[in-house]
Design an enzyme around this catalytic site. Structure first.
Site, PDB file in Angstrom:
ATOM      1  N   ASP A  38     -51.405  69.702 -56.163  1.00  0.00           N
ATOM      2  CA  ASP A  38     -50.159  70.448 -56.393  1.00  0.00           C
ATOM      3  C   ASP A  38     -49.645  70.972 -55.049  1.00  0.00           C
ATOM      4  OD1 ASP A  38     -49.176  71.901 -59.353  1.00  0.00           O
ATOM      5  OD2 ASP A  38     -48.244  72.611 -57.496  1.00  0.00           O
ATOM      6  N   TYR A 165     -32.115  65.480 -64.361  1.00  0.00           N
ATOM      7  CA  TYR A 165     -33.425  65.537 -65.028  1.00  0.00           C
ATOM      8  C   TYR A 165     -33.554  64.372 -66.013  1.00  0.00           C
ATOM      9  CZ  TYR A 165     -37.458  67.609 -67.449  1.00  0.00           C
ATOM     10  OH  TYR A 165     -38.716  67.848 -67.991  1.00  0.00           O
ATOM     11  N   LYS A 169     -36.225  61.271 -65.836  1.00  0.00           N
ATOM     12  CA  LYS A 169     -37.232  61.024 -66.881  1.00  0.00           C
ATOM     13  C   LYS A 169     -37.021  59.653 -67.535  1.00  0.00           C
ATOM     14  CE  LYS A 169     -39.573  64.867 -66.381  1.00  0.00           C
ATOM     15  NZ  LYS A 169     -40.950  64.839 -65.850  1.00  0.00           N
ATOM     16  N   THR A 200     -44.565  76.759 -71.136  1.00  0.00           N
ATOM     17  CA  THR A 200     -45.158  76.756 -69.786  1.00  0.00           C
ATOM     18  C   THR A 200     -44.247  77.602 -68.892  1.00  0.00           C
ATOM     19  OG1 THR A 200     -43.861  74.920 -68.893  1.00  0.00           O
ATOM     20  CG2 THR A 200     -45.857  74.324 -70.126  1.00  0.00           C
TER      21      THR A 200
END
Ligand code: NAI
Length: 260
Positions: A38, A165, A169, A200
Site C-alpha cells: 500500500d 471511476y 472499473k 470501508t
C-alpha cells in the site's frame, strides 16, 4: 494457522484499509503468508500487526501502484521474502469523490478536470495492469497462479457523477477477461470481484451523511451495505483451488444491486 492457503504466498495491494485489509487478515487466517502492499505505511503496519497478533505471517511493502518501478520492486520483494507468489489481489483504488467537485456540487462527464480523470484511471486501471504485468512472469515460471482484481458494480453499469471511476472499473473488467484468455493454458486464472456498496473508509463520508446513506442503502435490495469480510470470502474462494475451472469471471458481491 492451518487452512486453504497453507504454504501459499499472497500479495494484496490496498491492504492498509477496508476490503484489502479484511482480505489480508482472511488469507492469513487460512494459512497464507501475506505481503501487505500500500502507499499508506501506517495502515499497512497496522494490518501486519493485526495478522501477527492473530498468529499469522505477513510483511509490509510500500508501493504506489501507478509507478512501474515500485510495482516491480513490490513483486520482487514478495518473492525475495517468501520465495514464490501464488495469489495476487490487485485491489488498491480511489473513488472519484476526491478532488474538487464542480460549482454545482456534481461532477458530470464534462466537468472533470483532466488531472482528476487521469489520477483515477492511473490508480484504478493502470495500477491493476502494472501489477499483473509484474506478477504474471513469476506465476508463469511457477506454472500456476491465481489473480483477483477489484472492479466494482461500476465496472458493469454507468453511474452519474463518476465517469472516470466507471471507465476505470469497466477497464478492469476488460483487462481481467483478456488476461484470463491469454494465460488460461498456463495455469494462471484471472478473475475480478465487483462489490456493491461496502462499509470501508472509502464510503465512510457517504454513510455518515443521513441523506446519502439512505440513497446508497435504497439501491441495495438487502437493505444494507456489505462488509469487507463478505468481499474477502469471495476473493478467497476465487483464489482457491475450489475455483479451479473459474477464470475470466466478473463476480458481483453486491447484495442484489445488479439484479434489479
Ligand atoms: P479504502 O480507501 O479503504 O482502501 C483503498 C486502499 O488503497 C487504501 O489503503 C489506499 O491507501 C490504497 N491506495 C490508494 N491509492 C494507492 C496507490 N496509488 N498505491 C497503493 N495503494 C493505494 O477503500 P476500499 O473500499 O477498501 O476499496 C478497495 C477497492 O474496492 C478499491 O479498488 C475500490 O474502488 C473498490 N470498491 C469499493 C467499494 C466500496 O463500496 N467500498 C465498492 C466497489 C469497489
Amino acid at each position: 494457522m492451518a487452512g486453504t492457503f497453507d504454504n501459499q504466498v499472497t500479495l494484496i495491494t490496498g491492504a492498509s484499509s477496508g476490503i484489502g485489509r479484511a482480505t489480508a487478515l482472511h488469507f492469513a487466517a487460512n494459512g497464507a503468508k501475506v505481503m501487505v502492499a500500500d502507499s499508506n505505511v501506517e495502515g499497512g503496519e497496522e494490518t501486519v500487526t493485526a495478522i501477527k497478533e492473530a498468529g499469522g505471517e505477513a510483511s509490509f511493502v510500500h508501493v504506489d501502484v501507478t509507478q512501474e518501478s515500485e510495482v516491480e520492486a513490490m513483486v520482487a520483494r514478495t518473492v525475495e521474502t517468501y520465495g514464490r507468489l501464488d495469489c495476487a489481489f490487485n485491489n488498491a483504488g480511489i473513488a472519484s469523490g476526491r478532488g474538487a467537485a464542480s460549482t454545482s456540487g456534481r461532477r458530470l462527464t464534462h466537468e472533470f478536470s483532466e488531472e482528476d480523470f487521469d489520477r483515477i484511471i492511473n490508480v484504478n486501471l493502470k495500477g491493476v495492469w502494472l501489477s499483473m504485468k509484474h506478477e504474471i512472469p513469476q506465476m508463469l515460471e511457477q506454472g500456476k497462479g491465481a489473480i483477483v482484481n477489484t472492479a466494482s458494480v461500476a465496472g458493469l453499469i454507468g453511474l452519474v457523477n463518476a465517469s472516470s471511476y466507471v471507465a476505470s472499473k469497466h477497464g478492469v473488467v476488460g483487462l481481467t477477461k483478456t488476461a484470463a484468455l491469454e494465460y488460461a493454458q498456463q495455469g494462471i486464472r484471472v478473475n475480478c470481484v465487483c462489490p456493491g456498496y461496502i462499509e470501508t473508509p472509502m464510503t465512510a463520508a457517504g454513510l455518515a451523511d443521513p441523506v446519502r446513506s439512505a440513497s446508497m442503502i435504497s439501491r441495495e435490495p438487502m437493505g444494507r451495505v456489505g462488509t469487507p469480510q463478505e468481499v474477502a470470502e469471495t476473493v478467497a474462494w476465487l483464489s482457491s483451488d475450489a475455483a479451479s475451472f473459474v477464470t475470466g469471471h466478473t463476480m458481483v458481491v453486491d447484495g442484489g444491486y445488479l439484479a434489479q
